[in-house]
Every structure is written in C-alpha cells, then in structure tokens.
Motif scaffolding. Structure first.
Motif, PDB file in Angstrom:
ATOM      1  N   ASP A 217      -7.416  -4.587   1.708  1.00 20.74           N
ATOM      2  CA  ASP A 217      -7.423  -5.556   2.727  1.00 20.74           C
ATOM      3  C   ASP A 217      -6.845  -6.865   2.400  1.00 20.74           C
ATOM      4  OD1 ASP A 217      -8.462  -3.636   4.637  1.00 20.74           O
ATOM      5  OD2 ASP A 217     -10.550  -4.681   4.616  1.00 20.74           O
TER       6      ASP A 217
ATOM      7  N   ASP B 201      -7.524  -9.991   2.908  1.00 24.81           N
ATOM      8  CA  ASP B 201      -8.753 -10.813   2.780  1.00 24.81           C
ATOM      9  C   ASP B 201      -9.519 -10.383   1.304  1.00 24.81           C
ATOM     10  OD1 ASP B 201     -10.301  -8.756   3.647  1.00 24.81           O
ATOM     11  OD2 ASP B 201     -10.932  -9.976   5.078  1.00 24.81           O
TER      12      ASP B 201
ATOM     13  N   LEU C 150      -0.322  -4.276   9.631  1.00 26.07           N
ATOM     14  CA  LEU C 150      -1.314  -4.820  10.462  1.00 26.07           C
ATOM     15  C   LEU C 150      -2.037  -3.284  11.418  1.00 26.07           C
ATOM     16  CD1 LEU C 150      -2.972  -6.828  12.372  1.00 26.07           C
ATOM     17  CD2 LEU C 150      -1.007  -6.963  14.161  1.00 26.07           C
ATOM     18  N   GLU C 151      -3.306  -3.216  11.323  1.00 32.35           N
ATOM     19  CA  GLU C 151      -3.889  -2.072  11.882  1.00 32.35           C
ATOM     20  C   GLU C 151      -4.912  -2.785  12.766  1.00 32.35           C
ATOM     21  OE1 GLU C 151      -5.953   2.045  10.661  1.00 32.35           O
ATOM     22  OE2 GLU C 151      -6.199   0.139   9.526  1.00 32.35           O
ATOM     23  N   GLU C 152      -5.055  -2.596  13.967  1.00 31.43           N
ATOM     24  CA  GLU C 152      -6.130  -3.440  14.767  1.00 31.43           C
ATOM     25  C   GLU C 152      -6.055  -4.818  14.350  1.00 31.43           C
ATOM     26  OE1 GLU C 152      -9.600  -0.782  15.108  1.00 31.43           O
ATOM     27  OE2 GLU C 152      -8.190   1.076  15.326  1.00 31.43           O
ATOM     28  N   ASN C 153      -7.140  -5.168  13.891  1.00 28.02           N
ATOM     29  CA  ASN C 153      -7.548  -6.641  13.609  1.00 28.02           C
ATOM     30  C   ASN C 153      -7.482  -6.793  12.206  1.00 28.02           C
ATOM     31  OD1 ASN C 153      -9.840  -5.340  13.001  1.00 28.02           O
ATOM     32  ND2 ASN C 153     -11.202  -6.773  14.001  1.00 28.02           N
ATOM     33  N   ARG C 154      -6.794  -6.129  11.320  1.00 29.71           N
ATOM     34  CA  ARG C 154      -6.941  -6.268   9.904  1.00 29.71           C
ATOM     35  C   ARG C 154      -5.496  -5.932   9.263  1.00 29.71           C
ATOM     36  NH1 ARG C 154     -10.052  -0.827   7.468  1.00 29.71           N
ATOM     37  NH2 ARG C 154      -8.380  -0.539   6.092  1.00 29.71           N
ATOM     38  N   ILE C 155      -5.134  -6.688   8.331  1.00 33.47           N
ATOM     39  CA  ILE C 155      -4.017  -6.440   7.538  1.00 33.47           C
ATOM     40  C   ILE C 155      -4.149  -5.774   6.328  1.00 33.47           C
ATOM     41  CG2 ILE C 155      -2.164  -7.580   6.482  1.00 33.47           C
ATOM     42  CD1 ILE C 155      -2.411 -10.082   8.431  1.00 33.47           C
TER      43      ILE C 155
END
Length: 174
Positions: free
Chosen positions: A138, A140, A160-165
């Motif tokens: 991820d 982050d 980008l997958e849904e709300n995460r990179i």
C-alpha cells in the motif's frame, strides 16, 4: 543480517504459529504472507491448506502454488515473521499481490527483520526459477516500501483499487 532463517512449517511449530496469529488479531493488523492463517479455525486446517498449496496438482481453488515460510530467530528460535512466495502470478496477484507477501509481528518491528526476510525470500525465488519478482505494498505503508527498495526494487507504477493505492515494485534476480 543473518539473524533469521526461513523454515517450512511443521506441526512442531503449532504453538508458535497460533501465538503469532493471536498477536496479530489482538493488534488488529493484517496478516500478509501467512498463507491464510488468520482465516483458519485450527492449526491443522491451516497446515492442510499449506501442504495442498505447495503444488500445482493440489493447490486450492482460486489460488496459485505458493510456499509459506516461517522466519525464525537464529538466536532464540522465536517466530519473528512469515513470508509467502507465490510460484506464479494470476491477474489479481499481477496487479495487487505480487510474488511475495510478508509480515513481522508487532513486537519485533522496526529492527530490520522485514528487509532480511525479503532478502532470504529472494534466495528462495532463485531456487524456484523466478527471475523477475513482483512485490507490492500500500502506498501509505512507508516501512514496507523501504523494505522493498532496500532489496533492490524499482517502482513500476501505482494502481488505484477502490480507495487504496497499491505500489508495484520489481526486483530482477541473477
């Protein structure tokens, strides 16, 4: 380095594995690189899946052949972390999961163990004839990105997958 060794799971590690699982559940951390240990009701259930997933002929539906290792302290035999090497990639792993997943128990983090575990896993990749290794994290997860880069990885891209990179890194092995 050389504080850890990678060993294959055996029934004699049952207590250490279940304690590892407990520590992750109590801290609410994700258990990457454990071959599904979090979802197994018992050690025996997990160990059966581990054995099945070692070979193409017996791999569980929806998965690829993989080998899960325990990262054991050479000094005291403590289970420090776990690392899972997928022998090949499916579409999901190509985009998000990569060849290698790993985790270090919370009580042992920030001591360089993840970097050493990934280095040892890359040696196993050579034995599996995987010459170009994909490792993801991820965006982050700065600590994981540092671990991957410290093992010679180059960032290819971010997805980008849904709300995460997810960051996708490649390590080329000789």
């Amino acid at each position: 380095m050389n504080r850890l060794k990678l060993v294959l799971p055996k029934p004699e590690y049952k207590e250490k594995l279940m304690d590892y699982k407990r520590e992750f559940i109590e801290s609410g951390d994700s258990m990457d690189g454990t071959g599904g240990l979090r979802n197994a009701e018992t050690f025996e259930e997990w160990y059966s899946a581990f054995c099945d997933n070692l070979k193409e002929e017996t791999v569980r539906d929806g998965l690829v052949p993989a080998t899960t290792y325990l990262a054991i302290s050479i000094d005291d035999g403590c289970l420090i972390g776990m690392v899972d090497i997928r022998h090949k990639l499916n579409d999901y792993l190509l985009n998000f999961g990569g060849h290698i997943g790993y985790s270090v128990r919370k009580s042992e983090r920030q001591q360089g163990y993840a970097t050493e575990m990934l280095s040892l896993a890359l040696i196993e990749c050579v034995k599996l004839n995987i010459k170009k290794v994909l490792v993801t994290c991820d965006k982050d997860n700065v600590a994981s990105a540092k671990t991957i880069i410290n093992n010679g990885a180059e960032l290819e891209n971010e997805i980008l997958e849904e709300n995460r990179i997810t960051q996708r890194y490649w390590i080329t092995l000789d």
